[in-house]
Design a protein around this motif. Sequence first.
Motif, PDB file in Angstrom:
ATOM      1  N   GLY A   1     -51.436 -36.158 -88.346  1.00  0.00           N
ATOM      2  CA  GLY A   1     -53.267 -36.651 -88.031  1.00  0.00           C
ATOM      3  C   GLY A   1     -52.626 -36.180 -86.190  1.00  0.00           C
ATOM      4  O   GLY A   1     -52.325 -35.863 -85.454  1.00  0.00           O
ATOM      5  N   GLY A  60     -56.574 -31.230 -90.831  1.00  0.00           N
ATOM      6  CA  GLY A  60     -56.315 -32.309 -90.816  1.00  0.00           C
ATOM      7  C   GLY A  60     -57.222 -33.365 -90.692  1.00  0.00           C
ATOM      8  O   GLY A  60     -58.598 -33.173 -90.747  1.00  0.00           O
ATOM      9  N   CYS A 116     -48.604 -40.451 -93.027  1.00  0.00           N
ATOM     10  CA  CYS A 116     -48.734 -39.459 -92.241  1.00  0.00           C
ATOM     11  C   CYS A 116     -48.558 -39.653 -90.206  1.00  0.00           C
ATOM     12  O   CYS A 116     -48.102 -41.073 -90.455  1.00  0.00           O
ATOM     13  CB  CYS A 116     -50.711 -39.521 -92.174  1.00  0.00           C
ATOM     14  N   MET A 151     -50.169 -29.316 -86.711  1.00  0.00           N
ATOM     15  CA  MET A 151     -50.461 -29.352 -87.612  1.00  0.00           C
ATOM     16  C   MET A 151     -50.196 -27.831 -88.846  1.00  0.00           C
ATOM     17  O   MET A 151     -50.109 -27.915 -89.592  1.00  0.00           O
ATOM     18  CB  MET A 151     -52.214 -28.514 -88.201  1.00  0.00           C
TER      19      MET A 151
END
Length: 318
Positions: free
Chosen positions: A54, A85, A280, A295
């Motif tokens: 994230g 995301g 995360c 990402m």
Amino acid sequence: MISRRDYLRLCMAVSTGSMLKSASLWANEKSGMASGILITRRIPSSGETLPVVGLGSSATFSSAAGSHDVEALKQVFTAMVERGGSVFDTAPSYGASESVAGGIVNDIGIRDKVFWATKLNVAGYGGGKADVARARAQIEASFNAVRKPVIDLIQVHNLGDLPTQLPLLKDLRDQKRIRYMGVTTTFPSQYDYLEKVMRDEPLDFIGVDYAIDNRIMEERILPLAQDRGIAVLVYAPFGRSRLFSLVKGHEVPGWADELGIRSWGQYFLKFVVSHPAVTCATPATSRPKNMVDNMGAAYGDLPDASMRNRMAQHIQSL
């Protein structure tokens, strides 16, 4: 193998208007996204899944927000959401980050695509009416910033005055104004207290520091999170840029290619999110090209235990 520097330079070469589209095509071809499989993890208390990478809003994000460089931050959010995301971590203490980000996600129409995680950090340590009133006011300011009727996650920042602040979050969760609650710390002096709180309180999340060269969380905190069914947000997965300084001048090892790793950033992130307790990682950035790169770590394969050891040993050898 392409270095992080060359990869990011490629992303910068295109114009602002076409950058995200071009970078997306590059990521699809070269960064594991061709598999189309976004790596996600379940929140133990609900079963909801979140992408393993994230966006955080301290450091450079906070600086950009304070300078009102909104266009770049809009592109950062767009880059994250376009690549699957959703998790955004912020706090009232991160300068203008929370308010600016709240305006951005509403302006570009992605508010409901973002898992909004903020914090409560009014810690008077007195438990009096003034402390409670200040905490409630800060909570309402967070709601006003994002303009959502329900905030996904609020955590007590750095374990501040839990007797005052944690009951407020419990009430908000009971009222369904927030979906999840938790606590955070990145201070080693608080780790023992964190363990106690994890055992004693009905937490959905914790937020902690964890990186390939900062693995103390593996000893007790991460195993306890697994045992207690608590989701884990990872802060500072790059060691607050420490790791990039360490690898400066070094190429990503060729054997990392089998995991789809194309940059040092992806190397560090894949190590962190490969721990089964981690839900995360939320590295902060104010640059769209870095968000694209980050990402890339949410696609492809993750290292197994043997590969994790190899990755850590390689960093120790530098």
